[in-house]
Each structure stands twice: as C-alpha cells, then as structure tokens.
Design a protein around this motif. Structure first.
Motif, PDB file in Angstrom:
ATOM      1  N   THR A 177     -24.387   8.631  53.681  1.00 38.98           N
ATOM      2  CA  THR A 177     -25.338   8.270  53.926  1.00 38.98           C
ATOM      3  C   THR A 177     -25.017   6.852  55.133  1.00 38.98           C
ATOM      4  O   THR A 177     -24.646   5.543  55.019  1.00 38.98           O
ATOM      5  N   SER A 178     -25.094   7.133  56.343  1.00 42.73           N
ATOM      6  CA  SER A 178     -25.000   6.018  57.258  1.00 42.73           C
ATOM      7  C   SER A 178     -26.280   5.288  57.990  1.00 42.73           C
ATOM      8  O   SER A 178     -27.044   6.268  58.841  1.00 42.73           O
ATOM      9  N   LYS A 179     -26.663   4.345  57.908  1.00 43.27           N
ATOM     10  CA  LYS A 179     -27.903   3.582  58.029  1.00 43.27           C
ATOM     11  C   LYS A 179     -27.491   3.517  59.317  1.00 43.27           C
ATOM     12  O   LYS A 179     -28.767   3.359  60.722  1.00 43.27           O
ATOM     13  N   GLU A 180     -26.657   2.791  60.027  1.00 39.06           N
ATOM     14  CA  GLU A 180     -26.617   2.601  62.133  1.00 39.06           C
ATOM     15  C   GLU A 180     -26.693   3.726  62.659  1.00 39.06           C
ATOM     16  O   GLU A 180     -27.697   3.592  63.500  1.00 39.06           O
ATOM     17  N   ASN A 181     -26.253   4.892  62.387  1.00 37.87           N
ATOM     18  CA  ASN A 181     -26.042   5.763  62.958  1.00 37.87           C
ATOM     19  C   ASN A 181     -27.249   6.565  61.664  1.00 37.87           C
ATOM     20  O   ASN A 181     -27.621   7.831  62.778  1.00 37.87           O
ATOM     21  N   LYS A 182     -27.509   6.631  61.466  1.00 36.70           N
ATOM     22  CA  LYS A 182     -29.051   7.868  60.814  1.00 36.70           C
ATOM     23  C   LYS A 182     -28.477   9.222  60.319  1.00 36.70           C
ATOM     24  O   LYS A 182     -29.177   9.754  61.152  1.00 36.70           O
ATOM     25  N   PHE A 183     -27.761   9.295  59.466  1.00 36.72           N
ATOM     26  CA  PHE A 183     -27.079  10.794  59.139  1.00 36.72           C
ATOM     27  C   PHE A 183     -26.772  10.429  57.561  1.00 36.72           C
ATOM     28  O   PHE A 183     -26.638   9.763  56.863  1.00 36.72           O
ATOM     29  N   SER A 184     -27.107  11.895  56.919  1.00 33.00           N
ATOM     30  CA  SER A 184     -26.442  11.819  55.755  1.00 33.00           C
ATOM     31  C   SER A 184     -24.889  13.394  55.895  1.00 33.00           C
ATOM     32  O   SER A 184     -25.915  14.258  56.314  1.00 33.00           O
ATOM     33  N   ILE A 185     -24.347  13.216  54.357  1.00 33.40           N
ATOM     34  CA  ILE A 185     -23.643  14.826  55.049  1.00 33.40           C
ATOM     35  C   ILE A 185     -23.076  14.495  53.153  1.00 33.40           C
ATOM     36  O   ILE A 185     -23.023  13.146  53.047  1.00 33.40           O
ATOM     37  N   THR A 186     -22.947  15.640  52.607  1.00 34.63           N
ATOM     38  CA  THR A 186     -23.092  15.891  51.548  1.00 34.63           C
ATOM     39  C   THR A 186     -21.797  16.809  51.494  1.00 34.63           C
ATOM     40  O   THR A 186     -21.804  17.915  52.083  1.00 34.63           O
ATOM     41  N   LEU A 187     -20.449  16.298  50.780  1.00 34.75           N
ATOM     42  CA  LEU A 187     -19.342  16.835  51.065  1.00 34.75           C
ATOM     43  C   LEU A 187     -18.412  16.252  48.993  1.00 34.75           C
ATOM     44  O   LEU A 187     -18.938  15.858  48.869  1.00 34.75           O
ATOM     45  N   PRO A 188     -17.359  17.123  48.988  1.00 37.90           N
ATOM     46  CA  PRO A 188     -16.776  16.866  48.099  1.00 37.90           C
ATOM     47  C   PRO A 188     -16.400  15.604  48.021  1.00 37.90           C
ATOM     48  O   PRO A 188     -15.844  14.851  48.793  1.00 37.90           O
ATOM     49  N   LYS A 189     -17.046  14.920  46.919  1.00 41.43           N
ATOM     50  CA  LYS A 189     -16.396  13.020  46.593  1.00 41.43           C
ATOM     51  C   LYS A 189     -15.039  13.199  46.695  1.00 41.43           C
ATOM     52  O   LYS A 189     -15.391  11.560  47.374  1.00 41.43           O
ATOM     53  N   TYR A 190     -13.943  13.954  46.310  1.00 42.83           N
ATOM     54  CA  TYR A 190     -12.845  13.194  46.183  1.00 42.83           C
ATOM     55  C   TYR A 190     -12.587  13.440  47.706  1.00 42.83           C
ATOM     56  O   TYR A 190     -11.685  12.286  48.572  1.00 42.83           O
ATOM     57  N   TRP A 191     -12.861  13.870  49.231  1.00 45.39           N
ATOM     58  CA  TRP A 191     -12.594  13.966  50.473  1.00 45.39           C
ATOM     59  C   TRP A 191     -12.799  12.414  50.894  1.00 45.39           C
ATOM     60  O   TRP A 191     -12.709  11.235  51.722  1.00 45.39           O
ATOM     61  N   THR A 192     -14.292  11.193  50.172  1.00 49.39           N
ATOM     62  CA  THR A 192     -14.540  10.106  50.558  1.00 49.39           C
ATOM     63  C   THR A 192     -13.984   9.206  50.002  1.00 49.39           C
ATOM     64  O   THR A 192     -13.840   8.062  50.822  1.00 49.39           O
ATOM     65  N   LYS A 193     -12.650   9.976  49.803  1.00 45.99           N
ATOM     66  CA  LYS A 193     -11.906   8.044  49.249  1.00 45.99           C
ATOM     67  C   LYS A 193     -10.626   7.562  50.075  1.00 45.99           C
ATOM     68  O   LYS A 193     -10.338   7.942  51.210  1.00 45.99           O
TER      69      LYS A 193
END
Length: 641
Positions: free
Chosen positions: A500-516
C-alpha cells in the motif's frame, strides 16, 4: 538458471520506454577496435554505463555525503578497465590494476592504497546486493582520469585495459630452495631470480605477473601479448606504451642489442619512481619486461641491468634450477577459491569472472560454470529441493520453449547428488543446455551449474566431465566458515502480498518475491521484478491526461516504432480501478531480437497521472506468469474511497 529483469527508469516517458525495451529490440552493436585505451561514461541515477560507447547495465550511481558512489563493476568489467577483484571474508575487497593495489572494507572508511593507509570520505557499502564504492578516490588511486561532459553531464573515466582477470597469490618466490631462475613453460620465457622480490599478483592465465619488495621500493612485471605478425620498431614501442600508466612520463627511448637481438627500451618516471620497459618479440608473443625502483634519477636503473639482461624468450624444462610459474599446464588452468574450499581445472579459454564474489567462470560462446552454497531448510531433503526448483523452472517458461528435465542420481565429491539436464530456448531454434548438480552435506546445500549453447555441446563436454569428476570442494571448510545462508532462488513464487502507498493512496497485490528491494511504496517510480516479467507503477504531477497520452504515443513513433521492432496492437478506453483509463497493448515484430508484449494502463487520479504497465517476453508467457500479471492489474485499487 533463473534471471530477473533489472532495468530502471526515472520519468513517465522513460518508464514507458524502459518496459518496452525489455523485449530487446534488435539494435546494431559494434565494438571498436581496442588499442588498450578505455573510456567509460556513466551518470548519477542512470542504470547503465557505456564502455567505449557500448551500454552495460549497472546499479545506478548515487551521491552520498557529496561523493559519487559507483558499483565495483565500473572498474572490474572485463570489457573495460578489467581490474582484478578478490573478496575476503565477504567484506574485504582487494582491487588490482597494473602497478596498483587497493584494499577496502565494506562498512569501513579505512583503506590501503599501494601499501599506504588512508581514510575514505565515504565507506564502501552493499546496496541491493551490489558493492558501491566512492568514485573519485578510486580513480585517483588507480591512475584513471576522471572528467565530466558539460553537455551530457556524464562522468568520463579514461584509462587502459588491465588485460585479464587477476589472482593474488602472494607467493614468496625467494623461499624455493635450489631455484636460481623463474619462468613460464607455456609462454616460453625465463630469467634470473629477482632476489628480494615476492610475487604479488598474476593474471588467471599467466599472461601478466608482477613482483615487489616488502617496502614497496622495487617493482617488476612480465606481460605477454599474442603477436604473430612481425612488428616493426614503432609497433614494439606502441606495445610498451600500452603497458604504461596514465601519469608516467617517458624520459628515454632507444633500441638496445642483447645476445644479438634488438630490443626496444623505454624509461619513464612517475611519483619518485623510474621504470625501465623492454620489449621482445618471439614465439608468437610480444614480451614486455618492466622494472621499477624508487630512485633519484634514471641512471639508478643501471644497477639492475644484469637482471633485465637475463630475460630470455626460452624455457628449458630440463633446467632443475628453473621454477615454472605457468598457470596453463597441459592446456588447463587450475582455479582455487579459498573461501569455498574449491579447486577445479578448466581449459585455458576459460577464466574467472572477477566481478562475481562467488565462484563463476566464463568460457567461449557465453558458456559459464558457477557454484552456489546455501543453507539446508530444516527437515528438507535433496529430492524435495530439486523438485521445488524444477517446478519453478516449468512454471516460468512457456511449454514450447523448454524440454522435459532429465534427472539422474550420481556421486559427486563423495556424496549422493542429483544431476539435472535442462534444455530451453528463446525462439525454439537456438537452444541452451544446462547441467545442474544438486548436493547436500551437513547443514549446507551445493548447486553447480554449467550452461552453454547447444551448438557448442561437443566443445563443452570436456568441461562437463571436469565438473563431475574434478570439481573438488572442502565440505568441512564450508561448515566451519559459512553460517546461515538463505537460498534466494528457493522460494514460493506463488505467495502473494498486498503493498500500500499512503502518499499516492493505492494498493496492489502481487507475488511476494516481486517486491524484493522495494522499500518505499510512496515512491513515484516503483518497479516490481519477477522471473521473466517486470511491472512498473509511475506517477507524476500533471493536469492533462491527453497531453501525457500524446507524449506516450509520440515516444513510440519517434523513438521505438521507427526501428520496426515494436507495434501498438490496441489503444482502447477502459475502466481501471474505478477510473477512466487508456489501455495500450504492444508487441514485438519479427525484427525484434526477442519477442514479447507490453500492457500499459494510463489514467488520471487527483491531479496525478498514473502509468501501470507490465512486460512479458514470449518465452516467459506461461500460464502462471500471465495469470500473476493479470491478477496484479485486477488487484490495483485506490484506498481513499
């Protein structure tokens, strides 16, 4: 076995182009004929450097406390300066470059430059898995010239190529009883023992070797270059200058005669040192002999004439007083890695990749051999580990681009192991082969990988045999020196997480390893990377969606589509996360080097323009990857409702 996409971008136009470029349009690349001089250009914030005009991906340089920090590869890349690299205890870095040795420690400002202790303004650090070092002090220490292009704002590094990968042997040659001469049986040279000097470094194939004394008052080196065609006087002098440092001043040039042979001789001076260079051509090689000493005048070099005169392009194997320093024996080089307790012989055409801190060896036609060590999961078995890896392999590649893996049980280094043969392609015409070895011993697991093109199989099979039979590992050393080392590739690629981005006010769900590596979700430039795909979210302050769409279309028309490698298949109005958006579907043409697709959504929300897009090379367009990308798009939502 698996590679994640690693490109970055900084603006709306750049991010749109960057995602498209993942499909690798076929662009002409030409390599300038090298005269030993190297120019490297880089820019703060840019994820590429240019080596003699050829772009190479790097970790983007940045500024820390007023100092530009750059990745080690700026200096160690073999196509550039080619400085040698040795890593001790995973933190002590030794850089070697003709006549210079620099020792740095990750996290410490203390350093040693050519034997003198100094304090750095900024300590080397690990950033996203890449070691970053201060640029200015390293260029100065290595004698590399640093300047700036006033127009492009690029930093320009100019120097000479180091001619090969190094290995720092630190072997004291004076300790060899009964030896009065040294030489190289492969390159066919010999000379009297340089009394009082110790060998301090030698290129992996032995074509450069240097010596020095404890105090650093004397220096000697022998450099060998292939040279089949007969050289004239000027050619020989050019070869000598090739081995000189940037700041050396030539003070004397002449032709001398020794044993009936004409030899080119040059004398230089630099920082209180005088150097004598001698050039010989014989045996299909050009030999450069270098001798330097701290002195008040060039005349002081005369005291060492007898030593230099003893150099001969001859090696007499029957001479028992002659110590053979050759690295190439029977056409092979023995590589050792004390950190991993590893020893292996490889054909002379192979070399250690000095940019890698792990054992990694490269051969002809982009073939390579590597070794990785990691910790065993509690309760895990060899079969379970292999099955997980092969499932990932199947999940991330489209079926027509890979063949069914072949597994077999073997004994490797005295322990039960599993051998896996893989074959995959990017176009179903040209195939890559991999031989993988999986083994577990004690609390650690071992993965060896030999990769090569199918057309090179006959040439590579001897290396395959060496990997199976002569790749020796000291398991006890690993158990003593390695602790808990997670396997970055042994992951659940289906596990998802919501960011989740508090500044830009959105969320996205994706594979965890993509977020490394994604630490700041409030960034206006987010890049999520997975196997064979990349998803970007870019946000800019803007008032007009139409003008941003115009920039998008114009960027393709002016910069990409004219090359014929890509086409826009559709441009439609859609609803994305509850707002009106434009959806672009882009694909490669038959002119592209590798095919793929890009899907991009562009829309406006709260005076901000969003670009959400993903690129998938065709080889990675598997059922799982396509679903993960579509699920990520579908999960995007604003959190201010």
């Amino acid at each position: 076995m698996f590679t994640m996409v690693r490109s970055k971008s900084k603006s709306l136009m750049a991010i749109l182009l960057a995602a498209v470029l993942i499909v690798l349009i076929a662009l002409p690349v030409s390599a300038a004929e090298s005269d030993g001089k190297v120019e490297v250009r880089l820019k703060v914030g840019s994820a590429q450097m240019k080596i003699d005009g050829v772009a190479v991906k790097i970790q983007a340089p940045y500024v820390s406390a007023g100092n530009v920090m750059v990745p080690l590869s700026v200096f160690t890349n073999k196509k550039g300066f080619g400085a040698g690299l040795k890593l001790t205890n995973n933190k002590i870095i030794t850089l070697t470059y003709p006549k210079h040795v620099i020792t740095l420690t990750i996290g410490s400002k203390s350093a040693t430059i050519d034997g003198k202790k100094t304090t750095l303004a900024v300590a080397p650090v690990n950033k996203q898995g890449t070691t970053m070092i201060p640029l200015a002090v390293i260029t100065k220490a290595l004698g590399v010239k640093l300047s700036k292009d006033a127009v492009t704002k690029e930093l320009i590094l100019t120097g000479t190529a180091a001619s090969g990968a190094t290995g720092n042997s630190n072997s004291g040659i004076d300790s060899d009883s009964g030896k009065s001469m040294i030489g190289d049986s492969y390159y066919k040279w010999s000379m009297n023992y340089p009394t009082g000097l110790v060998q301090d470094k030698q290129w992996s194939n032995g074509d450069w070797i240097s010596f020095s004394d404890v105090k650093g008052d004397y220096y000697m080196a022998v450099s060998i270059d292939e040279s089949e065609e007969t050289l004239d006087k000027q050619d020989k002098r050019d070869f000598l200058e090739y081995n000189m440092g940037e700041e050396e001043t030539i003070v004397d040039v002449k032709t001398i005669t020794r044993s009936g042979e004409e030899i080119e001789r040059m004398v230089t001076k630099e920082n209180g040192f005088f150097y004598e260079y001698r050039g010989f051509q014989a045996n299909g090689y050009f030999y450069t002999l270098i001798f330097g000493k701290k002195a008040k005048s060039a005349a002081d070099l005369n005291a060492n004439t007898a030593l230099l005169d003893s150099f001969k392009p001859v090696f007499q194997a029957s001479n028992k007083s002659l110590k053979d320093l050759a690295r190439i024996i029977d056409g092979k080089i023995t590589y050792t890695d004390d950190e991993y307790g590893l020893s292996i012989k490889l054909p002379k055409e192979w070399e250690r990749d000095t940019e890698s801190v792990k054992p990694y060896y490269v051969g002809p036609d982009d073939s390579y051999l590597l070794l990785e060590v990691s910790s065993v999961r509690e309760g895990d078995t060899l079969d379970q580990w292999v099955d997980r890896k092969l499932q990932i392999y199947k999940d991330i590649k489209k079926d027509i681009y890979h063949k069914t893996p072949v597994k077999s049980s073997i004994i490797w280094n005295g322990v039960p192991a599993i051998l896996v043969e893989l074959s995959y392609s990017t176009d179903t015409k040209n195939w890559l082969n991999e031989y993988e070895i999986y083994a577990i011993n004690g609390t650690h697991k071992y993965y060896a990988d030999l990769t090569f093109g199918q057309e090179s199989k006959d040439d590579i099979m001897p290396v395959y045999d060496l990997m199976l039979k002569e790749m020796k590992i000291d398991f006890s050393l690993i158990e003593k020196s390695f602790g808990e080392v997670p396997d970055p590739y042994d992951i659940d690629i289906k596990e998802v997480i919501t960011k989740t981005s508090k500044e830009n006010k959105f969320s996205i769900t994706l594979p965890k390893y993509w977020t490394k590596g994604v630490m700041d979700m409030d960034s206006d430039d987010l890049v999520f990377r997975g196997y064979g795909t990349e998803l970007h979210i870019n946000i800019i302050e803007a008032t007009g969606l139409a003008s941003s769409l115009d920039i998008f279309l114009k960027s393709y028309q002016d910069g990409i589509l004219e090359d014929g490698g890509l086409r826009i298949d559709s441009n439609t109005a859609v609803n994305f996360a509850g707002v009106s958006a434009r959806k672009f579907e882009i694909s490669s043409t038959e002119l592209a080097l590798n095919s793929g697709t890009v899907t991009a959504y562009i829309f406006k929300k709260d005076e901000k323009i969003f670009a959400v897009q993903a690129a998938i090379p065709t080889i990675s367009a598997s059922e799982l990857i396509n679903k993960q990308v579509q699920d990520a798009f579908n999960s995007f939502q604003f959190t201010d409702k």
